[in-house]
Design a protein around this motif. Structure first.
Motif, PDB file in Angstrom:
ATOM      1  N   GLN A  91       0.929  -1.153  -0.153  1.00 52.12           N
ATOM      2  CA  GLN A  91       0.134  -0.138   0.151  1.00 52.12           C
ATOM      3  C   GLN A  91       0.913   1.174  -0.083  1.00 52.12           C
ATOM      4  O   GLN A  91       0.472   2.167   0.539  1.00 52.12           O
ATOM      5  CB  GLN A  91      -0.805   0.004   1.360  1.00 52.12           C
ATOM      6  N   GLU A  92       2.024   0.980  -0.837  1.00 52.51           N
ATOM      7  CA  GLU A  92       3.220   2.186  -0.605  1.00 52.51           C
ATOM      8  C   GLU A  92       2.676   3.798  -0.661  1.00 52.51           C
ATOM      9  O   GLU A  92       3.157   4.459   0.066  1.00 52.51           O
ATOM     10  CB  GLU A  92       4.424   1.962  -1.399  1.00 52.51           C
ATOM     11  N   GLY A  93       1.675   4.052  -1.410  1.00 56.38           N
ATOM     12  CA  GLY A  93       1.153   5.311  -1.686  1.00 56.38           C
ATOM     13  C   GLY A  93       0.537   5.891  -0.449  1.00 56.38           C
ATOM     14  O   GLY A  93       0.597   7.041  -0.267  1.00 56.38           O
ATOM     15  N   ALA A  94       0.064   4.924   0.639  1.00 55.57           N
ATOM     16  CA  ALA A  94      -0.649   5.434   1.795  1.00 55.57           C
ATOM     17  C   ALA A  94       0.098   6.103   2.803  1.00 55.57           C
ATOM     18  O   ALA A  94      -0.300   6.825   3.654  1.00 55.57           O
ATOM     19  CB  ALA A  94      -1.504   4.260   2.074  1.00 55.57           C
ATOM     20  N   LYS A  95       1.307   6.144   2.552  1.00 52.38           N
ATOM     21  CA  LYS A  95       2.261   6.845   3.671  1.00 52.38           C
ATOM     22  C   LYS A  95       1.926   6.332   5.091  1.00 52.38           C
ATOM     23  O   LYS A  95       1.578   7.291   5.791  1.00 52.38           O
ATOM     24  CB  LYS A  95       2.207   8.221   3.548  1.00 52.38           C
ATOM     25  N   LYS A  96       1.753   5.004   5.347  1.00 55.03           N
ATOM     26  CA  LYS A  96       1.444   4.714   6.957  1.00 55.03           C
ATOM     27  C   LYS A  96       2.583   4.728   7.684  1.00 55.03           C
ATOM     28  O   LYS A  96       3.742   4.459   7.509  1.00 55.03           O
ATOM     29  CB  LYS A  96       0.807   3.453   6.841  1.00 55.03           C
ATOM     30  N   MET A 117      10.814  -0.846   4.135  1.00 56.75           N
ATOM     31  CA  MET A 117       9.912  -0.058   4.598  1.00 56.75           C
ATOM     32  C   MET A 117      10.253   0.522   5.799  1.00 56.75           C
ATOM     33  O   MET A 117       9.569   0.926   6.587  1.00 56.75           O
ATOM     34  CB  MET A 117       8.452  -0.449   4.814  1.00 56.75           C
ATOM     35  N   ARG A 118      11.613   0.048   6.487  1.00 58.03           N
ATOM     36  CA  ARG A 118      11.854   0.257   7.722  1.00 58.03           C
ATOM     37  C   ARG A 118      11.792   1.816   8.255  1.00 58.03           C
ATOM     38  O   ARG A 118      11.499   2.084   9.420  1.00 58.03           O
ATOM     39  CB  ARG A 118      13.597   0.347   7.909  1.00 58.03           C
ATOM     40  N   SER A 119      11.750   2.829   7.373  1.00 63.79           N
ATOM     41  CA  SER A 119      11.536   3.997   7.620  1.00 63.79           C
ATOM     42  C   SER A 119      10.093   4.459   8.111  1.00 63.79           C
ATOM     43  O   SER A 119       9.889   5.484   8.867  1.00 63.79           O
ATOM     44  CB  SER A 119      11.880   5.151   6.497  1.00 63.79           C
ATOM     45  N   ARG A 120       9.135   3.769   7.823  1.00 67.13           N
ATOM     46  CA  ARG A 120       7.997   3.860   8.467  1.00 67.13           C
ATOM     47  C   ARG A 120       7.589   3.205   9.885  1.00 67.13           C
ATOM     48  O   ARG A 120       6.490   3.582  10.415  1.00 67.13           O
ATOM     49  CB  ARG A 120       6.716   3.245   7.441  1.00 67.13           C
ATOM     50  N   ASP A 157      11.530   7.983   8.944  1.00 67.92           N
ATOM     51  CA  ASP A 157      10.808   8.989   8.052  1.00 67.92           C
ATOM     52  C   ASP A 157      10.468  10.115   9.178  1.00 67.92           C
ATOM     53  O   ASP A 157       9.730  10.062   9.991  1.00 67.92           O
ATOM     54  CB  ASP A 157       9.632   8.338   7.296  1.00 67.92           C
ATOM     55  N   PRO A 158      11.126  11.408   8.778  1.00 73.90           N
ATOM     56  CA  PRO A 158      10.888  12.634   9.693  1.00 73.90           C
ATOM     57  C   PRO A 158       9.161  12.847   9.740  1.00 73.90           C
ATOM     58  O   PRO A 158       8.681  13.109  10.939  1.00 73.90           O
ATOM     59  CB  PRO A 158      11.416  13.423   8.802  1.00 73.90           C
ATOM     60  N   ALA A 159       8.297  12.377   8.854  1.00 67.82           N
ATOM     61  CA  ALA A 159       7.022  12.738   8.787  1.00 67.82           C
ATOM     62  C   ALA A 159       6.434  11.724   9.862  1.00 67.82           C
ATOM     63  O   ALA A 159       5.500  12.196  10.756  1.00 67.82           O
ATOM     64  CB  ALA A 159       6.329  12.423   7.554  1.00 67.82           C
TER      65      ALA A 159
END
Lengths: 289, 289
Positions: A91-96, A117-120, A157-159
């Motif tokens: 679901q990469e676009g979802a920025k979870k 996806m570690r940064s999430r 990820d900073p976000a």
């Protein structure tokens, strides 16, 4: 605007997960809170108490949530975290974002170190709790004013880090940044060893009670406070001691040494040594209220 | 009528003696409370706070009081008790009573076993306190609802036992009768060992702090409650460990064994053994609130 739309999915509706669910919803961080609970009795209790908006299956929770909170014992969390990041990949676009709330951190960050996806993932440890467990132990305000440790945030990820920061702001937690390895050493000293000493104290006195039934009539307030943590749940603590084994063993060895120093000084009726050990221990006054 | 005329003399105006002084006067048991305090700073503080009606010298206190309360550390109490009974001998018609409030009992009852005025002594242990000491730690209501142990009461004059019973009724204490030797075993398990484990915990963590300054930022509520007793006063605890040495050593040895069982189970990553130790320790739930 963004705030009004956040769906939080909490996996594990025990003391920590359940208490988070209550305050994140009440205080407006989450517009919807989904919950996952594998134990059917606990799931029914959580639904009955109304801890979350909906109790849903694992896959549905991860697919529908903006932030997934892993609030299960650390042994299960280590297996679950990569599975959740796998679902994020699809679901990469979802920025979870996924975060955990476990008491040890090194094994978790190692488990996903090379995951694409570690940064999430944000590794966190909110230092709050009681000796009780399960959904019925959940309570509003559990986290207010306590410390929360965020580990290895440069890997995230900073976000995602900002979102998790806002989540803990909502819970009124004081945030401390630290690397996962230091975290695990520190908690061995200021949390894990206290549990071992309480368990050992309970075992010692319960042994005696087998022969002398009324020993507990005399239990003082001091005894109760020292032994309180011995009520803590095995499902939570067995994996903690396993995951943080080397640090915990080192602290236990130091502790046994100190105990033997006391034993020898008392055994030799060496009042000067007993006094100096006590006065050294008294320095804890400067640190703990 | 009798009640209105009782003069209580309290020797040692610390947490226990000072708290007794407050409630015995306020609640009308004593018409006058005299106090003795050998430490000049504490004596000045007690006078300033107004803990007692008058701070007087030792001899004057014993001569003028109907009930003398020994509230000093047990090492000093063992020497003081026969001296007080000697003074009683010279005032035999006055029918005075002396009681102590120490945490060990066997050495005290042995010290006066053959004293001709033995029956005027009542051995007691009010099980109340905090980790603080000195006259400024004294507070009203400290004893309310707690247990008080009266030892070897068959050795005491029934009138003295009744008077001490009324005194503890005034303090709202639940009275338990027991022999001195059993008392000392029991308190080793439900009070003295808790202090040793807290002192050892404080020493362990303070050792680590020498190298890592900010370790205490993370101290959890569980750690604070487990280490609280490590603030306890050396003047009180050095003589307790000395007087109750054999019992305390036996409990420490059992405790070190339990700690080693934990250590070995964690070291071998033997989850089943760790779980069974924790679940055995959890049985303390049935006993301690």
């Amino acid at each position: 605007m963004e705030k009004a739309k956040i769906t939080v999915g909490i996996i594990g509706l025990g003391l920590i997960g359940g208490s988070m669910a209550i305050d994140l919803k009440r205080r407006g961080f989450a517009s919807e809170v989904l919950g996952v609970e594998s134990d059917p009795v606990n799931a029914a209790a959580a639904a009955k108490i109304g801890l979350v908006d909906r109790v849903v299956p694992f896959g549905e929770c991860v697919a529908q949530s903006d932030v997934v909170v892993i609030a299960v014992p650390v042994g299960a969390a280590v297996k679950m975290l990569p599975e959740i990041l796998d679902i994020f990949s699809s679901q990469e676009g979802a920025k979870k974002t996924v975060m955990d709330v476990c008491s040890t951190k090194e094994s978790l960050v190692e488990a996903v170190h090379y995951h694409p996806m570690r940064s999430r993932y944000v590794a966190t440890h909110p230092m709050a709790g009681t000796e009780y467990s399960g959904p019925w132990a959940a309570m509003p305000g559990l986290f207010d004013g306590r410390a929360c440790i965020i580990c290895d945030s440069h890997e995230s990820d900073p976000a995602s880090v900002r979102l998790v920061g806002r989540l803990y702001d909502t819970l009124n937690m004081r945030q401390i940044y630290m690397n996962a390895s230091n975290h695990d050493v520190h908690v061995a000293y200021v949390s894990h060893i206290s549990h071992v000493t309480s368990f050992a104290l309970a075992l010692t006195v319960l042994d005696k009670e087998k022969n002398e039934k009324h020993i507990f009539d005399l239990a003082s307030g001091g005894f109760s406070s020292t032994v309180r943590l011995a009520k803590s749940n095995a499902d939570m603590w067995v994996p903690i001691f396993s995951q943080n084994r080397d640090n915990v063993l080192q602290v236990i060895d130091t502790y046994i040494d100190k105990m033997k120093q006391f034993r020898d000084a008392i055994s030799e009726d060496d009042a000067e040594s007993v006094r100096s050990l006590i006065e050294e221990a008294n320095r804890i006054k400067r640190i703990i209220r």
